[in-house]
Design a protein around this motif. Sequence first.
Motif, mmCIF file in Angstrom:
data_model
loop_
_atom_site.group_PDB
_atom_site.id
_atom_site.type_symbol
_atom_site.label_atom_id
_atom_site.label_comp_id
_atom_site.label_asym_id
_atom_site.label_seq_id
_atom_site.Cartn_x
_atom_site.Cartn_y
_atom_site.Cartn_z
ATOM 1 N N MET A 98 17.356 -11.428 17.622
ATOM 2 C CA MET A 98 16.956 -10.277 18.433
ATOM 3 C C MET A 98 15.929 -10.693 19.476
ATOM 4 O O MET A 98 15.973 -10.246 20.633
ATOM 5 C CB MET A 98 16.382 -9.180 17.539
ATOM 6 C CG MET A 98 17.363 -8.571 16.558
ATOM 7 S SD MET A 98 18.743 -7.674 17.298
ATOM 8 C CE MET A 98 17.911 -6.279 18.047
ATOM 9 N N ALA A 99 14.996 -11.546 19.096
ATOM 10 C CA ALA A 99 13.993 -12.037 20.036
ATOM 11 C C ALA A 99 14.650 -12.881 21.130
ATOM 12 O O ALA A 99 14.279 -12.798 22.309
ATOM 13 C CB ALA A 99 12.940 -12.858 19.296
ATOM 14 N N ALA A 100 15.632 -13.686 20.745
ATOM 15 C CA ALA A 100 16.349 -14.495 21.729
ATOM 16 C C ALA A 100 17.118 -13.617 22.707
ATOM 17 O O ALA A 100 17.249 -13.949 23.890
ATOM 18 C CB ALA A 100 17.306 -15.455 21.013
ATOM 19 N N ASP A 101 17.632 -12.493 22.220
ATOM 20 C CA ASP A 101 18.361 -11.580 23.101
ATOM 21 C C ASP A 101 17.441 -11.036 24.192
ATOM 22 O O ASP A 101 17.836 -10.923 25.353
ATOM 23 C CB ASP A 101 18.939 -10.424 22.279
ATOM 24 C CG ASP A 101 20.116 -9.747 22.961
ATOM 25 O OD1 ASP A 101 21.131 -10.420 23.205
ATOM 26 O OD2 ASP A 101 20.015 -8.540 23.270
ATOM 27 N N GLU A 102 16.199 -10.718 23.819
ATOM 28 C CA GLU A 102 15.229 -10.258 24.812
ATOM 29 C C GLU A 102 14.873 -11.386 25.772
ATOM 30 O O GLU A 102 14.662 -11.151 26.966
ATOM 31 C CB GLU A 102 13.974 -9.732 24.121
ATOM 32 C CG GLU A 102 14.204 -8.498 23.270
ATOM 33 C CD GLU A 102 14.795 -7.348 24.073
ATOM 34 O OE1 GLU A 102 14.317 -7.083 25.193
ATOM 35 O OE2 GLU A 102 15.753 -6.704 23.590
ATOM 36 N N ALA A 103 14.808 -12.598 25.265
ATOM 37 C CA ALA A 103 14.478 -13.745 26.111
ATOM 38 C C ALA A 103 15.555 -13.996 27.164
ATOM 39 O O ALA A 103 15.254 -14.312 28.318
ATOM 40 C CB ALA A 103 14.291 -14.987 25.246
ATOM 41 N N VAL A 104 16.815 -13.837 26.775
ATOM 42 C CA VAL A 104 17.914 -14.033 27.723
ATOM 43 C C VAL A 104 17.870 -12.977 28.829
ATOM 44 O O VAL A 104 18.141 -13.263 30.001
ATOM 45 C CB VAL A 104 19.272 -13.994 26.986
ATOM 46 C CG1 VAL A 104 20.432 -13.925 27.965
ATOM 47 C CG2 VAL A 104 19.420 -15.219 26.097
ATOM 48 N N LYS A 105 17.522 -11.744 28.454
ATOM 49 C CA LYS A 105 17.418 -10.678 29.450
ATOM 50 C C LYS A 105 16.331 -10.977 30.483
ATOM 51 O O LYS A 105 16.431 -10.576 31.649
ATOM 52 C CB LYS A 105 17.094 -9.344 28.772
ATOM 53 C CG LYS A 105 18.187 -8.807 27.858
ATOM 54 C CD LYS A 105 17.689 -7.556 27.130
ATOM 55 C CE LYS A 105 18.679 -7.064 26.089
ATOM 56 N NZ LYS A 105 18.165 -5.923 25.311
ATOM 57 N N ALA A 106 15.295 -11.681 30.051
ATOM 58 C CA ALA A 106 14.127 -11.895 30.901
ATOM 59 C C ALA A 106 14.159 -13.200 31.682
ATOM 60 O O ALA A 106 13.286 -13.434 32.520
ATOM 61 C CB ALA A 106 12.849 -11.854 30.048
ATOM 62 N N THR A 107 15.146 -14.049 31.430
ATOM 63 C CA THR A 107 15.160 -15.381 32.055
ATOM 64 C C THR A 107 16.573 -15.759 32.503
ATOM 65 O O THR A 107 17.553 -15.133 32.114
ATOM 66 C CB THR A 107 14.671 -16.453 31.062
ATOM 67 O OG1 THR A 107 15.550 -16.473 29.918
ATOM 68 C CG2 THR A 107 13.250 -16.175 30.604
ATOM 69 N N ASN A 108 16.634 -16.807 33.261
ATOM 70 C CA ASN A 108 17.918 -17.339 33.712
ATOM 71 C C ASN A 108 18.390 -18.407 32.728
ATOM 72 O O ASN A 108 18.456 -19.596 33.038
ATOM 73 C CB ASN A 108 17.781 -17.919 35.119
ATOM 74 C CG ASN A 108 19.126 -18.346 35.703
ATOM 75 O OD1 ASN A 108 20.173 -17.813 35.333
ATOM 76 N ND2 ASN A 108 19.107 -19.313 36.597
ATOM 77 N N THR A 109 18.689 -17.955 31.504
ATOM 78 C CA THR A 109 19.130 -18.860 30.455
ATOM 79 C C THR A 109 20.335 -18.280 29.731
ATOM 80 O O THR A 109 20.674 -17.112 29.894
ATOM 81 C CB THR A 109 18.013 -19.102 29.413
ATOM 82 O OG1 THR A 109 17.636 -17.839 28.834
ATOM 83 C CG2 THR A 109 16.801 -19.773 30.038
ATOM 84 N N GLU A 110 20.936 -19.122 28.913
ATOM 85 C CA GLU A 110 22.057 -18.701 28.072
ATOM 86 C C GLU A 110 21.829 -19.230 26.665
ATOM 87 O O GLU A 110 21.332 -20.357 26.493
ATOM 88 C CB GLU A 110 23.371 -19.263 28.617
ATOM 89 C CG GLU A 110 24.594 -18.925 27.781
ATOM 90 C CD GLU A 110 25.858 -19.614 28.277
ATOM 91 O OE1 GLU A 110 26.858 -19.597 27.531
ATOM 92 O OE2 GLU A 110 25.844 -20.163 29.389
ATOM 93 N N VAL A 111 22.154 -18.422 25.680
ATOM 94 C CA VAL A 111 22.129 -18.916 24.306
ATOM 95 C C VAL A 111 23.412 -19.697 24.081
ATOM 96 O O VAL A 111 24.504 -19.131 24.097
ATOM 97 C CB VAL A 111 22.000 -17.765 23.292
ATOM 98 C CG1 VAL A 111 22.209 -18.286 21.871
ATOM 99 C CG2 VAL A 111 20.628 -17.117 23.388
ATOM 100 N N VAL A 112 23.284 -20.999 23.899
ATOM 101 C CA VAL A 112 24.469 -21.851 23.776
ATOM 102 C C VAL A 112 24.818 -22.154 22.322
ATOM 103 O O VAL A 112 25.918 -22.623 22.030
ATOM 104 C CB VAL A 112 24.281 -23.173 24.552
ATOM 105 C CG1 VAL A 112 24.127 -22.893 26.037
ATOM 106 C CG2 VAL A 112 23.078 -23.959 24.047
#
Length: 273
Positions: A98-112
């Motif tokens: 869930m924390a990673a999901d918020e991080a993806v929304k806030a940055t130009n990254t992808e969960v790989v």
Amino acid sequence: MDEQLVQKVLEQVMKKVGAASSAAASSVPAGSSPVTEQVAGRGLTSLPTEFVGTAIGDTIGLVIANVDPLLHEKMGLDSRYRSIGILGGRTGAGPQIMAADEAVKATNTEVVAVELPRDTKGGAGHGSLIIFGAEEVSDARRAVEVALQELERTFGDVYANDAGHLEFQYTARASHALEKAFGAPLGKAFGLIVGAPAAIGVVCCDTAVKAAEVQVIGYASPAKGTSFTNEAILFISGDSGAVRQALIAAREVGIALLSTLGDKPQSLTRPYI
């Protein structure tokens, strides 16, 4: 350990690695193959690993600014992503995702990558390993920072006693981390219910579905969809109000049942649902 001290230790290690690589490169004999030369010198231009911080759940955040080409290939990373952020925890998977999901929304990254080892320091559930891919190291670093900051909140509806644990997660707008980990529909409200021991989890899942009109995205149990953990897990989506209603109903039943096996389970931080 103090974060500044950890960073200094990492810097010293990387300096030693760089010095060893330089020595190896200078000792490559004339006529050596390109492969030998590449191996001898492949660490020379690498930027150091960064220690970002730690958080609840024995969670650590790290960044590799320039992943070694050989490891990059074996990890199956997209060629665009030379930098990765690493989020790993001994205790908990839902809060970190869930924390990673918020991080993806806030940055130009992808969960790989999202991997759920059977860990929890001997408990009933999972640990976690989450990898962010980024074209720029600053994005990878920021994603890890955001995720670490979010964990205080996402552990709020995790309740535990000596007999087991309960977890409830909610977001009004699922992003790519939840899509990758749980198949959550993008942009829709999403809820996660976890109960351990699994017997209690099954009742929590059933209660949630009966309490509100939600879409069941998935269900996992000890032998199906988990790393053989003693949990029953439900993934739901739908109208925001309905998802929250389902989670609250499941939480009430879960706390009552888990209390029969020990002390009343308490929130690990502060409830947010």
